[in-house]
Design an enzyme around this catalytic site. Structure first.
Site, PDB file in Angstrom:
ATOM      1  N   SER A   8       0.841  -1.188   0.000  1.00  0.00           N
ATOM      2  CA  SER A   8       0.000   0.000   0.000  1.00  0.00           C
ATOM      3  C   SER A   8       0.882   1.246   0.000  1.00  0.00           C
ATOM      4  O   SER A   8       1.633   1.510   0.946  1.00  0.00           O
ATOM      5  CB  SER A   8      -0.908   0.017   1.227  1.00  0.00           C
ATOM      6  OG  SER A   8      -1.601   1.241   1.297  1.00  0.00           O
ATOM      7  N   HIS A  33      -1.130  -0.997  -4.377  1.00  0.00           N
ATOM      8  CA  HIS A  33      -2.416  -0.600  -3.798  1.00  0.00           C
ATOM      9  C   HIS A  33      -2.407   0.893  -3.487  1.00  0.00           C
ATOM     10  O   HIS A  33      -1.489   1.395  -2.824  1.00  0.00           O
ATOM     11  CB  HIS A  33      -2.662  -1.400  -2.515  1.00  0.00           C
ATOM     12  CG  HIS A  33      -4.019  -1.214  -1.935  1.00  0.00           C
ATOM     13  ND1 HIS A  33      -5.119  -1.923  -2.389  1.00  0.00           N
ATOM     14  CD2 HIS A  33      -4.471  -0.410  -0.938  1.00  0.00           C
ATOM     15  CE1 HIS A  33      -6.187  -1.560  -1.684  1.00  0.00           C
ATOM     16  NE2 HIS A  33      -5.820  -0.636  -0.811  1.00  0.00           N
ATOM     17  N   ASP A  35      -4.700   3.971  -1.850  1.00  0.00           N
ATOM     18  CA  ASP A  35      -5.852   4.328  -1.027  1.00  0.00           C
ATOM     19  C   ASP A  35      -6.289   5.758  -1.328  1.00  0.00           C
ATOM     20  O   ASP A  35      -5.526   6.704  -1.100  1.00  0.00           O
ATOM     21  CB  ASP A  35      -5.496   4.194   0.456  1.00  0.00           C
ATOM     22  CG  ASP A  35      -5.306   2.742   0.868  1.00  0.00           C
ATOM     23  OD1 ASP A  35      -6.240   1.952   0.663  1.00  0.00           O
ATOM     24  OD2 ASP A  35      -4.231   2.407   1.375  1.00  0.00           O
ATOM     25  N   MET A  37      -8.723   8.651  -0.295  1.00  0.00           N
ATOM     26  CA  MET A  37      -9.554   9.076   0.835  1.00  0.00           C
ATOM     27  C   MET A  37      -9.972  10.527   0.651  1.00  0.00           C
ATOM     28  O   MET A  37      -9.160  11.367   0.255  1.00  0.00           O
ATOM     29  CB  MET A  37      -8.778   8.920   2.145  1.00  0.00           C
ATOM     30  CG  MET A  37      -8.236   7.527   2.391  1.00  0.00           C
ATOM     31  SD  MET A  37      -7.365   7.446   3.979  1.00  0.00           S
ATOM     32  CE  MET A  37      -6.627   5.808   3.873  1.00  0.00           C
ATOM     33  N   HIS A  66      -8.328   1.753  -4.452  1.00  0.00           N
ATOM     34  CA  HIS A  66      -9.362   1.557  -3.424  1.00  0.00           C
ATOM     35  C   HIS A  66      -9.996   2.905  -3.108  1.00  0.00           C
ATOM     36  O   HIS A  66      -9.361   3.768  -2.489  1.00  0.00           O
ATOM     37  CB  HIS A  66      -8.697   0.930  -2.195  1.00  0.00           C
ATOM     38  CG  HIS A  66      -9.612   0.722  -1.039  1.00  0.00           C
ATOM     39  ND1 HIS A  66      -9.138   0.453   0.223  1.00  0.00           N
ATOM     40  CD2 HIS A  66     -10.963   0.741  -0.929  1.00  0.00           C
ATOM     41  CE1 HIS A  66     -10.154   0.308   1.052  1.00  0.00           C
ATOM     42  NE2 HIS A  66     -11.271   0.490   0.381  1.00  0.00           N
ATOM     43  N   MET A  68     -12.068   5.092  -1.068  1.00  0.00           N
ATOM     44  CA  MET A  68     -12.717   5.321   0.222  1.00  0.00           C
ATOM     45  C   MET A  68     -13.311   6.721   0.196  1.00  0.00           C
ATOM     46  O   MET A  68     -12.889   7.624   0.913  1.00  0.00           O
ATOM     47  CB  MET A  68     -11.702   5.142   1.358  1.00  0.00           C
ATOM     48  CG  MET A  68     -11.341   3.690   1.590  1.00  0.00           C
ATOM     49  SD  MET A  68     -10.089   3.467   2.877  1.00  0.00           S
ATOM     50  CE  MET A  68      -8.619   3.530   1.868  1.00  0.00           C
ATOM     51  N   MET A 137     -11.987  -4.825   4.922  1.00  0.00           N
ATOM     52  CA  MET A 137     -11.114  -4.010   5.763  1.00  0.00           C
ATOM     53  C   MET A 137     -10.900  -4.741   7.087  1.00  0.00           C
ATOM     54  O   MET A 137     -11.865  -5.166   7.732  1.00  0.00           O
ATOM     55  CB  MET A 137     -11.726  -2.641   6.011  1.00  0.00           C
ATOM     56  CG  MET A 137     -11.819  -1.755   4.767  1.00  0.00           C
ATOM     57  SD  MET A 137     -10.211  -1.480   3.972  1.00  0.00           S
ATOM     58  CE  MET A 137      -9.269  -0.711   5.316  1.00  0.00           C
ATOM     59  N   ASP A 175      -7.097  -5.803   3.998  1.00  0.00           N
ATOM     60  CA  ASP A 175      -6.298  -4.585   4.122  1.00  0.00           C
ATOM     61  C   ASP A 175      -6.407  -4.059   5.538  1.00  0.00           C
ATOM     62  O   ASP A 175      -7.486  -3.711   6.001  1.00  0.00           O
ATOM     63  CB  ASP A 175      -6.836  -3.552   3.121  1.00  0.00           C
ATOM     64  CG  ASP A 175      -6.057  -2.244   3.137  1.00  0.00           C
ATOM     65  OD1 ASP A 175      -5.058  -2.150   3.882  1.00  0.00           O
ATOM     66  OD2 ASP A 175      -6.440  -1.325   2.395  1.00  0.00           O
TER      67      ASP A 175
END
Length: 225
Positions: A8, A33, A35, A37, A66, A68, A137, A175
């Protein structure tokens, strides 16, 4: 079943991002990966499509993105155009989950759906035939470096049993809080895509860490049930 390790980038040194990408690729990672956000769905803000596009310029591995973020359906095209190979949305973040994952596939990308720790598997029951992976998660999302939640073992096991009964070839990605010393736990439970942030980037030798993770995965897979 194939097993994949996805460092990540949330835990990478962003001042040396291109070097960090090259280092984990050389170390034997399978995916990268990312993230995303928005400060609304989770209490943190990270990156958007421009950074994903920048990563794509340097990366040789597929980008596992991913989302979020709330209303992810508004941004699917932007992340697809930026170079995402896998796009995962949260079941909690959109009222039209099936439409969102179907759109990801229409864009030519692999589609994933993610669940927070307290969200029941029933939230994805009716889209399992429409996705390539389910991301569970194993910490409450928003920040890296958290400890793995042991209660998620049972959730992983239950999802794997449901997929097996339905005859679906869907990856289970996990994750949060996963490191070399506990990766065998999630693999035995049924996960096969392993996201690790500080568990890799927080170590001195990425290659040694990923090799140890693979060794522990092999042991877990070959161990008697």
């Amino acid at each position: 079943m194939d097993y994949y390790i996805a460092p990540s980038l949330l835990s990478a040194d962003f001042g040396r991002l291109a070097e960090e990408i090259a280092a984990v690729e050389k170390a034997g990672a399978d995916l990268l990966h990312l993230d995303i956000m928005d400060g609304r769905f989770v209490p943190n803000i990270t990156i958007g499509p421009p950074v994903v596009a920048a990563v794509k310029k340097y990366a040789k591995l597929p980008l596992d993105v991913h989302l979020m973020i709330v209303e992810p359906e508004k941004y699917l095209e932007a992340f697809a155009d930026a170079g995402a190979d896998v796009i995962t949305v949260h079941a909690e973040a959109t009222p039209h989950l099936q439409r969102a994952v179907a759109r990801v596939r229409e864009l030519g990308k692999k589609a994933g759906v993610s669940l927070n720790p307290s969200t029941s598997l029933s939230a994805v029951e009716w889209v399992l035939t429409d996705v390539d992976l389910v991301l569970l998660m194993t910490v409450n999302p928003g920040f890296g470096g958290q400890a793995y939640l042991p209660a998620m073992n049972g959730k992983i096991e239950l999802l794997r049993s449901q997929l097996t009964r339905a005859g679906l070839s869907v990856d289970i990605e996990v994750d949060g809080g996963i490191k070399a010393d506990n990766v065998s736990v999630v693999v035995r439970a049924g996960a096969n895509v392993i996201v690790s942030g500080s568990g890799i980037f927080g170590t001195k030798e990425y290659g040694k860490t990923i090799s140890e993770m693979r060794k522990n995965i092999r042991k877990a897979v070959s161990a008697p049930a």
